[in-house]
Design an enzyme around this catalytic site. Structure first.
Site, PDB file in Angstrom:
ATOM      1  N   CYS A 193      18.044 -22.058 165.261  1.00  0.00           N
ATOM      2  CA  CYS A 193      17.593 -23.360 164.794  1.00  0.00           C
ATOM      3  C   CYS A 193      18.785 -24.296 164.796  1.00  0.00           C
ATOM      4  O   CYS A 193      19.917 -23.875 165.051  1.00  0.00           O
ATOM      5  CB  CYS A 193      16.982 -23.257 163.400  1.00  0.00           C
ATOM      6  SG  CYS A 193      15.981 -24.726 163.002  1.00  0.00           S
ATOM      7  N   CYS A 240      15.635 -29.708 161.772  1.00  0.00           N
ATOM      8  CA  CYS A 240      15.652 -28.533 162.638  1.00  0.00           C
ATOM      9  C   CYS A 240      15.732 -28.874 164.126  1.00  0.00           C
ATOM     10  O   CYS A 240      15.765 -27.986 164.968  1.00  0.00           O
ATOM     11  CB  CYS A 240      14.421 -27.663 162.361  1.00  0.00           C
ATOM     12  SG  CYS A 240      14.430 -27.009 160.670  1.00  0.00           S
ATOM     13  N   LYS A 258       5.548 -20.319 159.394  1.00  0.00           N
ATOM     14  CA  LYS A 258       6.573 -20.720 158.433  1.00  0.00           C
ATOM     15  C   LYS A 258       6.019 -21.912 157.648  1.00  0.00           C
ATOM     16  O   LYS A 258       5.800 -22.993 158.210  1.00  0.00           O
ATOM     17  CB  LYS A 258       7.846 -21.108 159.177  1.00  0.00           C
ATOM     18  CG  LYS A 258       9.013 -21.435 158.271  1.00  0.00           C
ATOM     19  CD  LYS A 258      10.268 -21.671 159.108  1.00  0.00           C
ATOM     20  CE  LYS A 258      11.458 -22.019 158.269  1.00  0.00           C
ATOM     21  NZ  LYS A 258      12.653 -22.271 159.092  1.00  0.00           N
ATOM     22  N   ARG A 309      18.843 -23.193 151.006  1.00  0.00           N
ATOM     23  CA  ARG A 309      19.459 -24.422 151.521  1.00  0.00           C
ATOM     24  C   ARG A 309      20.838 -24.626 150.925  1.00  0.00           C
ATOM     25  O   ARG A 309      21.702 -25.233 151.548  1.00  0.00           O
ATOM     26  CB  ARG A 309      18.528 -25.609 151.294  1.00  0.00           C
ATOM     27  CG  ARG A 309      17.310 -25.443 152.197  1.00  0.00           C
ATOM     28  CD  ARG A 309      16.327 -26.555 152.162  1.00  0.00           C
ATOM     29  NE  ARG A 309      15.187 -26.163 153.006  1.00  0.00           N
ATOM     30  CZ  ARG A 309      13.994 -26.691 152.951  1.00  0.00           C
ATOM     31  NH1 ARG A 309      13.757 -27.675 152.106  1.00  0.00           N
ATOM     32  NH2 ARG A 309      13.033 -26.269 153.745  1.00  0.00           N
ATOM     33  N   ARG A 328      10.265 -31.545 155.736  1.00  0.00           N
ATOM     34  CA  ARG A 328       9.916 -30.802 156.958  1.00  0.00           C
ATOM     35  C   ARG A 328       8.403 -30.648 157.123  1.00  0.00           C
ATOM     36  O   ARG A 328       7.948 -29.780 157.847  1.00  0.00           O
ATOM     37  CB  ARG A 328      10.622 -29.441 156.925  1.00  0.00           C
ATOM     38  CG  ARG A 328      12.139 -29.584 157.003  1.00  0.00           C
ATOM     39  CD  ARG A 328      12.860 -28.253 157.091  1.00  0.00           C
ATOM     40  NE  ARG A 328      14.266 -28.481 157.400  1.00  0.00           N
ATOM     41  CZ  ARG A 328      15.287 -27.935 156.741  1.00  0.00           C
ATOM     42  NH1 ARG A 328      15.052 -27.110 155.729  1.00  0.00           N
ATOM     43  NH2 ARG A 328      16.537 -28.198 157.075  1.00  0.00           N
ATOM     44  N   GLU A 380      -1.190 -20.454 165.190  1.00  0.00           N
ATOM     45  CA  GLU A 380       0.253 -20.380 165.492  1.00  0.00           C
ATOM     46  C   GLU A 380       0.614 -19.017 166.080  1.00  0.00           C
ATOM     47  O   GLU A 380       1.372 -18.921 167.040  1.00  0.00           O
ATOM     48  CB  GLU A 380       1.080 -20.623 164.215  1.00  0.00           C
ATOM     49  CG  GLU A 380       1.165 -22.078 163.778  1.00  0.00           C
ATOM     50  CD  GLU A 380       2.193 -22.862 164.597  1.00  0.00           C
ATOM     51  OE1 GLU A 380       2.794 -22.314 165.522  1.00  0.00           O
ATOM     52  OE2 GLU A 380       2.374 -24.062 164.287  1.00  0.00           O
ATOM     53  N   LYS A 401       6.702 -16.358 156.729  1.00  0.00           N
ATOM     54  CA  LYS A 401       7.695 -16.813 155.765  1.00  0.00           C
ATOM     55  C   LYS A 401       7.121 -17.952 154.933  1.00  0.00           C
ATOM     56  O   LYS A 401       6.584 -18.892 155.548  1.00  0.00           O
ATOM     57  CB  LYS A 401       8.938 -17.278 156.537  1.00  0.00           C
ATOM     58  CG  LYS A 401      10.094 -17.750 155.662  1.00  0.00           C
ATOM     59  CD  LYS A 401      11.265 -18.220 156.516  1.00  0.00           C
ATOM     60  CE  LYS A 401      12.427 -18.642 155.616  1.00  0.00           C
ATOM     61  NZ  LYS A 401      13.571 -19.148 156.357  1.00  0.00           N
ATOM     62  N   SER A 403      14.605 -16.749 149.715  1.00  0.00           N
ATOM     63  CA  SER A 403      15.616 -16.934 148.666  1.00  0.00           C
ATOM     64  C   SER A 403      15.011 -17.192 147.290  1.00  0.00           C
ATOM     65  O   SER A 403      15.474 -16.632 146.293  1.00  0.00           O
ATOM     66  CB  SER A 403      16.546 -18.086 149.059  1.00  0.00           C
ATOM     67  OG  SER A 403      15.807 -19.279 149.253  1.00  0.00           O
TER      68      SER A 403
END
Ligand SMILES: [Zn+2]
Length: 330
Positions: free
Chosen positions: A121, A131, A196, A206, A218, A234, A249, A275
């Protein structure tokens, strides 16, 4: 009086041995992928404040880190780079001397058998934190594809075993597959972040990867958490375009999506335990409010039960230790 008629399900739960025998879902260290954040500089081992136990490491620290991972039996890492300088085109992502390219070469020198999965990315490398390349309307899809292809080829040239595009641009897998094939990397697989979501669970990452967008968000390229059928579209596109593995994700709030994909598609499925999911457990554990080990093991089993074959997780090292202890104990 009529005799009660019922099934005795407890027969198969009565001892540890019989429970192990009929257990439907197994978790092993082979299932785990450990993310690494590699930063420019020397002698840097900087803990991410919101992710206790996760570090930004300079390349010289890879010697001890990789030795530890091999010792723990971990088979795969996923690399994220933190460059010193950023620009609007994210040129650090496709530079021969880029941070990730050098880290890949170093890891393959240290441990050729350790699988290196390279995140592909631009957001860690762009000054605006998006991105892809941007104009005043947002990320420009097709022009960004050219740069992902350059990044993927340079990562493969450095020795990456798997390319993992995470940018959510349309046509990305097709472009990277063609680029890799044309450059002679026919046997390098693609592990696409096919599904995602635009998720608040990415917050601590981040900070770890210094990749927050400097303006906007995003939402025009990552998926709406409300959508289920879109995830299937997708995945179908990415499979047609040539992905070899599929990532969903985040993981825990999207187990229904994983199960649905697994029911329809036979491509290997990877859960990204992100995270924010890690941070919540760590914060509660540090306060002594939960049993960290038991909760993490339960969550990992839930991801596998939902259909995940592999799990990308910041808990990989802890899990490898816990699973070894459990094996030794039996
Ligand atoms: Zn990105």
């Amino acid at each position: 009086m009529n005799k009660l008629s019922f099934k005795r399900h407890r027969r198969l739960r009565s001892t540890a041995s019989i429970r192990a025998l009929v257990s439907e879902t197994k978790l092993t260290t082979d299932d785990l992928i450990y993310p690494l954040f590699i930063i420019e500089g020397e002698q840097i081992k900087q803990e991410v404040a919101s992710m206790p136990g996760v570090y930004q490491l300079s390349i010289d620290y890879l010697v001890t880190e990789i030795a530890e991972l091999i010792d723990l039996g971990i088979k795969a890492v996923m690399l994220f780079g933190i460059p010193k300088e950023k620009d609007p085109e994210g040129s650090g992502a496709y530079c021969h001397q880029g941070i990730v390219q050098r880290a890949i070469r170093q890891i393959k020198d240290l441990a050729p058998e350790l699988l290196v999965i390279s995140d592909t990315c631009l957001c860690e490398y762009t000054s605006h934190g998006h991105c892809g390349i941007v104009d005043k309307f947002g990320v420009i899809n097709d022009s960004s594809l050219i740069l992902y292809v350059k990044a993927a080829i340079s990562q493969a040239q450095a020795g990456a075993d798997i390319i993992a595009p995470s940018n959510m641009m349309d046509g990305c897998v097709a472009a990277i597959r063609k680029g890799l094939d044309d450059a002679g990397f026919l046997d390098v697989p693609i592990m696409s972040y096919s599904v995602k979501y635009a998720s608040a669970f990415y917050g601590p990452f981040r900070e770890a990867a210094n990749s927050s967008p400097q303006f906007g968000n995003r939402l025009s390229y990552q998926m709406d958490p409300a959508n289920r059928l879109e995830a299937l579209r997708e995945v179908e596109s990415d499979i047609e375009e040539g992905t070899d593995l599929i990532i969903v994700k985040p993981a825990l709030a999207y187990l229904d999506i994983m199960r649905e994909i697994r029911n329809k598609i036979n491509t290997p499925l990877v859960a990204y335990n992100v995270s924010g999911e890690y941070t919540m457990i760590k914060a509660a554990a540090i306060n002594g409010w939960i049993d960290e080990q038991a909760i993490v093991l339960e969550q990992m089993i839930a991801m596998k039960r939902a259909g995940a074959d592999l799990i990308i997780t910041y808990f990989a090292k802890d899990l490898a230790k816990w699973l070894k202890k459990r094996r030794d104990h039996l």
